[in-house]
Design a protein around this motif. Structure first.
Motif, PDB file in Angstrom:
ATOM      1  N   MET A  36       0.939  -1.241  -0.096  1.00 47.18           N
ATOM      2  CA  MET A  36       0.007  -0.049  -0.029  1.00 47.18           C
ATOM      3  C   MET A  36       0.851   1.384  -0.131  1.00 47.18           C
ATOM      4  O   MET A  36       0.348   2.464   0.403  1.00 47.18           O
ATOM      5  N   PHE A  37       2.241   1.109  -0.439  1.00 41.76           N
ATOM      6  CA  PHE A  37       3.008   2.123   0.084  1.00 41.76           C
ATOM      7  C   PHE A  37       2.803   3.208   1.028  1.00 41.76           C
ATOM      8  O   PHE A  37       2.784   4.262   1.098  1.00 41.76           O
ATOM      9  N   GLY A  38       2.800   2.452   2.340  1.00 41.68           N
ATOM     10  CA  GLY A  38       2.740   3.126   3.534  1.00 41.68           C
ATOM     11  C   GLY A  38       3.777   3.925   3.981  1.00 41.68           C
ATOM     12  O   GLY A  38       4.898   3.812   3.384  1.00 41.68           O
ATOM     13  N   ARG A  39       3.566   4.591   5.181  1.00 43.42           N
ATOM     14  CA  ARG A  39       4.419   5.341   5.674  1.00 43.42           C
ATOM     15  C   ARG A  39       5.146   4.844   6.835  1.00 43.42           C
ATOM     16  O   ARG A  39       4.388   4.212   7.981  1.00 43.42           O
ATOM     17  N   SER A  40       6.431   4.654   6.821  1.00 44.72           N
ATOM     18  CA  SER A  40       7.182   4.093   7.782  1.00 44.72           C
ATOM     19  C   SER A  40       7.114   4.753   9.590  1.00 44.72           C
ATOM     20  O   SER A  40       7.435   4.248  10.380  1.00 44.72           O
ATOM     21  N   GLN A  41       6.814   6.190   9.257  1.00 48.88           N
ATOM     22  CA  GLN A  41       6.838   6.890  10.504  1.00 48.88           C
ATOM     23  C   GLN A  41       5.721   6.327  11.631  1.00 48.88           C
ATOM     24  O   GLN A  41       6.017   6.499  12.717  1.00 48.88           O
ATOM     25  N   ALA A  42       4.773   5.766  11.104  1.00 48.01           N
ATOM     26  CA  ALA A  42       3.955   5.227  11.933  1.00 48.01           C
ATOM     27  C   ALA A  42       4.186   3.965  12.723  1.00 48.01           C
ATOM     28  O   ALA A  42       3.928   3.620  13.780  1.00 48.01           O
ATOM     29  N   PHE A  43       5.618   3.517  12.469  1.00 44.81           N
ATOM     30  CA  PHE A  43       6.318   2.323  13.127  1.00 44.81           C
ATOM     31  C   PHE A  43       7.220   2.922  13.866  1.00 44.81           C
ATOM     32  O   PHE A  43       8.109   2.012  14.262  1.00 44.81           O
ATOM     33  N   ALA A  44       7.678   4.210  13.908  1.00 45.36           N
ATOM     34  CA  ALA A  44       8.914   4.712  14.573  1.00 45.36           C
ATOM     35  C   ALA A  44       8.756   4.654  15.867  1.00 45.36           C
ATOM     36  O   ALA A  44       7.978   4.396  16.734  1.00 45.36           O
ATOM     37  N   PRO A  45      10.248   4.161  16.581  1.00 44.91           N
ATOM     38  CA  PRO A  45      10.366   3.557  17.836  1.00 44.91           C
ATOM     39  C   PRO A  45       9.724   5.010  18.870  1.00 44.91           C
ATOM     40  O   PRO A  45       9.115   4.330  19.694  1.00 44.91           O
ATOM     41  N   ILE A  46       9.956   5.920  18.465  1.00 43.56           N
ATOM     42  CA  ILE A  46       9.621   6.980  19.793  1.00 43.56           C
ATOM     43  C   ILE A  46       8.071   7.043  19.993  1.00 43.56           C
ATOM     44  O   ILE A  46       7.564   7.246  20.935  1.00 43.56           O
ATOM     45  N   ALA A  47       7.222   6.930  18.698  1.00 41.83           N
ATOM     46  CA  ALA A  47       5.935   7.193  18.957  1.00 41.83           C
ATOM     47  C   ALA A  47       5.402   5.723  19.953  1.00 41.83           C
ATOM     48  O   ALA A  47       4.422   6.396  20.692  1.00 41.83           O
ATOM     49  N   HIS A  48       5.983   4.718  19.878  1.00 37.88           N
ATOM     50  CA  HIS A  48       5.387   3.626  20.713  1.00 37.88           C
ATOM     51  C   HIS A  48       6.036   3.823  21.950  1.00 37.88           C
ATOM     52  O   HIS A  48       5.281   3.263  22.986  1.00 37.88           O
ATOM     53  N   GLN A  49       7.220   4.170  22.120  1.00 41.57           N
ATOM     54  CA  GLN A  49       7.943   4.081  23.422  1.00 41.57           C
ATOM     55  C   GLN A  49       7.064   5.444  24.228  1.00 41.57           C
ATOM     56  O   GLN A  49       7.158   5.349  25.283  1.00 41.57           O
ATOM     57  N   LEU A  50       6.411   6.401  23.658  1.00 41.54           N
ATOM     58  CA  LEU A  50       5.963   7.358  24.397  1.00 41.54           C
ATOM     59  C   LEU A  50       4.491   6.982  24.766  1.00 41.54           C
ATOM     60  O   LEU A  50       3.784   7.606  25.629  1.00 41.54           O
ATOM     61  N   LYS A  51       3.852   5.742  24.222  1.00 38.34           N
ATOM     62  CA  LYS A  51       2.492   5.244  24.626  1.00 38.34           C
ATOM     63  C   LYS A  51       3.146   4.238  26.058  1.00 38.34           C
ATOM     64  O   LYS A  51       1.858   4.066  26.555  1.00 38.34           O
ATOM     65  N   HIS A  52       4.116   3.735  26.000  1.00 42.90           N
ATOM     66  CA  HIS A  52       4.473   2.991  27.111  1.00 42.90           C
ATOM     67  C   HIS A  52       4.163   1.569  27.084  1.00 42.90           C
ATOM     68  O   HIS A  52       4.585   0.723  28.014  1.00 42.90           O
ATOM     69  N   HIS A  53       3.103   1.183  26.358  1.00 38.23           N
ATOM     70  CA  HIS A  53       2.512  -0.319  26.590  1.00 38.23           C
ATOM     71  C   HIS A  53       3.711  -1.368  25.859  1.00 38.23           C
ATOM     72  O   HIS A  53       3.827  -1.189  24.561  1.00 38.23           O
ATOM     73  N   PRO A  54       4.036  -2.253  26.521  1.00 34.94           N
ATOM     74  CA  PRO A  54       4.967  -3.017  26.040  1.00 34.94           C
ATOM     75  C   PRO A  54       4.685  -3.892  24.814  1.00 34.94           C
ATOM     76  O   PRO A  54       5.474  -4.176  24.072  1.00 34.94           O
ATOM     77  N   GLY A  55       3.524  -4.214  24.897  1.00 30.89           N
ATOM     78  CA  GLY A  55       3.064  -5.030  23.612  1.00 30.89           C
ATOM     79  C   GLY A  55       2.973  -4.324  22.276  1.00 30.89           C
ATOM     80  O   GLY A  55       3.323  -4.653  21.308  1.00 30.89           O
ATOM     81  N   GLN A  56       2.794  -3.146  22.298  1.00 29.51           N
ATOM     82  CA  GLN A  56       2.621  -2.040  21.197  1.00 29.51           C
ATOM     83  C   GLN A  56       4.060  -2.111  20.928  1.00 29.51           C
ATOM     84  O   GLN A  56       4.289  -1.958  19.957  1.00 29.51           O
ATOM     85  N   ILE A  57       5.138  -1.578  21.823  1.00 31.14           N
ATOM     86  CA  ILE A  57       6.500  -1.420  21.512  1.00 31.14           C
ATOM     87  C   ILE A  57       6.858  -2.685  20.669  1.00 31.14           C
ATOM     88  O   ILE A  57       7.745  -2.486  19.852  1.00 31.14           O
ATOM     89  N   ALA A  58       6.629  -3.974  21.237  1.00 30.94           N
ATOM     90  CA  ALA A  58       7.089  -4.997  20.786  1.00 30.94           C
ATOM     91  C   ALA A  58       6.546  -5.140  19.426  1.00 30.94           C
ATOM     92  O   ALA A  58       7.347  -5.698  18.231  1.00 30.94           O
TER      93      ALA A  58
END
Length: 306
Positions: A36-58
């Motif tokens: 789908m030619f998606g955007r990698s920024q959706a999976f950037a580490p900082i975005a998920h680290q700021l959410k804090h949920h371990p499963g989401q980060i993994a």
């Protein structure tokens, strides 16, 4: 032995099956983002680290790893392209990650239950008493099984939404609505099957723990319904695997319409495994055998790179 031992056994198997299925869904989500030619920024580490949920980060980390080396991701830059990817692409780590964190709690409950005393009588050697209590009650496992099936159904819905996106000419970056290069139905009708399986998974995810029925002249007047919950959870996990199989057929055919040299190495390995069981369509044909083969491979962990 009582029902709590049985629901715990079924639940333990289900927890392992769901854990394997979630890892497979992350590989599929990465491939969906690629085609789908998606955007990698959706999976950037900082975005998920700021959410804090371990499963989401993994989950985000697993998708990022699967995308490594892709030249399809971030490649859609034409005028008129939507500013952000739809939720089913952009929020895949959040959906799968929530299921992962749910599974963490489920495994904790099952581990405690497997090491517990869960029936009568209980002999207290120190005090010389024989006790008849309620440790047979399966409430913890029942709630865990309700959560397990809800988590699996939610991820099945995510996959079905990804499948629907692939067929949507407004959003699929130039792919034909049939996802094949010839005149025919292609995989368009298969999305109806995916939607029906997802609807069944959603129906089966309704909580059993609130459906207690009194029996035995009101001796057993509040029961956990945990065995029903465990059996329904096992079925929903199978339905998730079947929806994933349908999505993989669609993704394989969509990827065949893109430049294979631009795919990630992870996508290439995944597609080889998928196409060994479901060749790219060159004409309309029955797909039930393909889906059965793929579902069995998912359940056996024989399909996805480890």
């Amino acid at each position: 032995m009582n029902g709590t031992a049985v629901m715990t056994a079924i639940g333990a198997i289900g927890a392992v099956r769901l854990e394997h299925a979630l890892a497979a869904c992350e590989s599929a989500a990465a491939l969906a983002a690629e085609v789908m030619f998606g955007r990698s920024q959706a999976f950037a580490p900082i975005a998920h680290q700021l959410k804090h949920h371990p499963g989401q980060i993994a989950s985000a980390g697993a998708i990022r790893s699967a995308l490594a080396g892709s030249r399809l991701i971030d490649s859609g830059k034409h005028e008129g392209r939507i500013i952000q990817d739809p939720y089913s692409i952009r929020c895949a780590p959040h959906v799968i990650g929530a299921a992962r964190d749910s599974l963490t709690w489920v495994r904790q409950v099952l581990h405690r239950e497997l090491n517990s005393v869960n029936d009568n009588p209980i002999v207290d050697l120190e005090n010389g008493e024989t006790l008849f209590a309620g440790n047979f009650y399966g409430g913890h496992v029942a709630l865990a099984m309700d959560l397990l099936k809800i988590a699996a159904a939610s991820v099945a819905d995510l996959l079905d939404r990804q499948f629907a996106l692939l067929l949507d000419a407004r959003l699929n970056e130039g792919l034909p609505e049939t996802l094949v290069a010839y005149e025919g139905c292609g995989v368009k009708a298969l999305q109806i099957t995916s939607s029906a399986l997802t609807a069944l998974a959603t129906q089966r995810s309704a909580p059993d723990t609130v459906l207690s029925r009194p029996t035995e002249a009101n001796n057993q007047d509040k029961v956990s319904m945990g065995l029903n919950a465990a059996l329904n959870a096992a079925e929903v996990i199978t339905l998730l695997q079947q929806v994933l199989s349908a999505l993989l057929v669609a993704l394989s055919n969509a990827a065949a319409l893109r430049d294979p040299a631009r795919l990630s190495a992870g996508a290439v390995r995944l597609l080889e495994a998928v196409r060994a069981r479901s060749p790219v369509l060159t004409a309309d044909r029955r797909l039930d055998h393909d889906l059965r083969q793929l579902t069995q491979a998912i359940d056996a962990r024989a399909l996805f790179p480890r």
